[in-house]
Design an enzyme around this catalytic site. Structure first.
Site, short mmCIF file in Angstrom:
data_model
loop_
_atom_site.label_atom_id
_atom_site.label_comp_id
_atom_site.label_asym_id
_atom_site.label_seq_id
_atom_site.Cartn_x
_atom_site.Cartn_y
_atom_site.Cartn_z
N ILE A 14 -47.81 25.27 -28.44
CA ILE A 14 -48.36 24.33 -27.32
C ILE A 14 -49.70 23.96 -27.69
CG2 ILE A 14 -46.80 25.22 -25.30
CD1 ILE A 14 -49.02 27.16 -24.59
N TYR A 55 -56.25 27.56 -14.85
CA TYR A 55 -56.83 26.33 -15.53
C TYR A 55 -57.23 25.36 -14.50
CZ TYR A 55 -53.98 28.09 -19.74
OH TYR A 55 -53.48 28.55 -20.52
N LYS A 75 -53.07 21.66 -27.51
CA LYS A 75 -53.86 20.87 -26.54
C LYS A 75 -54.52 19.78 -27.04
CE LYS A 75 -57.74 20.35 -24.13
NZ LYS A 75 -59.18 20.37 -24.51
N SER A 76 -54.88 18.47 -26.51
CA SER A 76 -55.51 17.61 -26.74
C SER A 76 -55.56 16.57 -25.56
CB SER A 76 -55.17 16.76 -27.94
OG SER A 76 -55.93 15.61 -28.26
N LEU A 85 -53.72 25.30 -33.24
CA LEU A 85 -54.95 24.52 -33.90
C LEU A 85 -56.04 24.98 -33.72
CD1 LEU A 85 -53.47 20.80 -33.05
CD2 LEU A 85 -52.97 22.59 -35.24
N ASN A 122 -49.24 15.76 -32.57
CA ASN A 122 -48.62 16.98 -32.73
C ASN A 122 -47.32 16.91 -32.40
OD1 ASN A 122 -51.42 17.97 -32.84
ND2 ASN A 122 -51.70 18.25 -30.37
#
Length: 283
Positions: free
Chosen positions: A229, A49, A231-232, A186, A241
């Site tokens: 897990i 990442y 992510k945002s 999501l 979340n």
């Protein structure tokens, strides 16, 4: 809400903070810290990442269960040790709580890889060993290659549209006390619209519980005793979340959702990009 991680006796928040495609900027740091302040104590990243240093800044001086992943082109013994050392430096931690093999790599003997992973536990560089995107045969090979420790988790893509782990992978993991960590729970956000319509059980339950569709999706995943897990980069969304841990769906609600999602069957990330990952792993 906390779940046990494998057989470790370690309890961590059922909603972790994912960081895939998170940029290394102040906005991301604010988002991670907002999630930690809201009640999560679990952050997941990866060397691939390229944001481990940012995550390290975000979790500085906090009690956090930190997970990261080593990319398959570092699965040879010496390369894996160096990769872990580099992740430790970037994260600015003394020990990585959960170190995961990011993808399977058929070009390196799994015995060599797991020997290195066990050495990392022996030396205190990591605490627990996990894998990611492993099918049942790949899990069996990794497990049989270990002599001292156990695989505690398998991080896989799982959401209402992508459920390729059912039933074989999920059942194998349950029987062997390997925790499932659901990434992309999501569906990258843009895919939520088709299941947010008025007749969708996600929408019906969200309205009844004064929650959001995203929260109901996460609560449904947690009802299966899977970690998630999401992510945002938006602090408010990360808080939303994390608060999904407070929603306990009834068996009737989970059955209604299970029946509804049975109509969907999108290809997983592994099915779409597995051959590319395998090719890259050779180098």
């Amino acid at each position: 809400m906390e779940f046990y991680l494998g057989k470790t006796g370690e309890r961590i928040s059922s909603i972790g903070i994912g960081t895939w495609q998170m940029k290394s900027n102040d906005q991301s740091i604010m988002a991670i810290r907002a999630g930690l302040d809201a009640g999560s104590n679990f952050v997941d990243t990866a060397e691939a990442y390229r944001n481990e240093a940012m995550v390290g800044r975000a979790i500085e001086s906090r009690e956090v269960f930190i997970a990261t992943k080593v990319f398959p082109n570092h699965f040879k013994y010496d390369s894996l040790i160096r990769a872990c050392e580099n992740s430790l430096k970037r994260l600015n931690v003394k020990t990585i709580d959960l170190y995961q093999l990011h993808w399977p790599n058929r070009h390196v003997d799994i015995k060599e890889t797991m020997k290195a992973m066990e050495h990392l536990v022996d030396t205190g560089m990591i605490r627990y060993i996990g894998v990611s995107n492993f099918n049942v045969n790949e899990l069996k090979s990794a497990m049989s290659a270990m002599s001292k420790y156990e695989i505690v988790s398998n991080q896989v893509e799982y959401n209402p549209l992508v459920r390729y782990i059912e039933p074989e992978i999920s059942e194998f993991c349950r029987k062997n006390s390997i925790s499932i960590i659901a990434y992309s729970p999501l569906m990258h956000g843009h895919d939520i619209d088709p299941i947010s319509k008025d007749e969708s059980p996600f929408n019906i339950i969200a309205n009844k519980r004064n929650a959001t569709v995203r929260q109901v999706i996460l609560a449904w995943i947690l009802s299966k005793n899977f970690f998630a897990i999401p992510k945002s980069n938006v602090p408010e969304h990360v808080i939303e979340n994390v608060k999904s841990m407070n929603i306990n769906l009834s068996s009737e609600e989970t059955s209604m959702i299970d029946h509804y999602v049975s109509r969907f069957n999108k290809k997983s990330l592994k099915e779409r990009y597995g051959n590319i990952i395998s090719f890259v792993s050779r180098f």
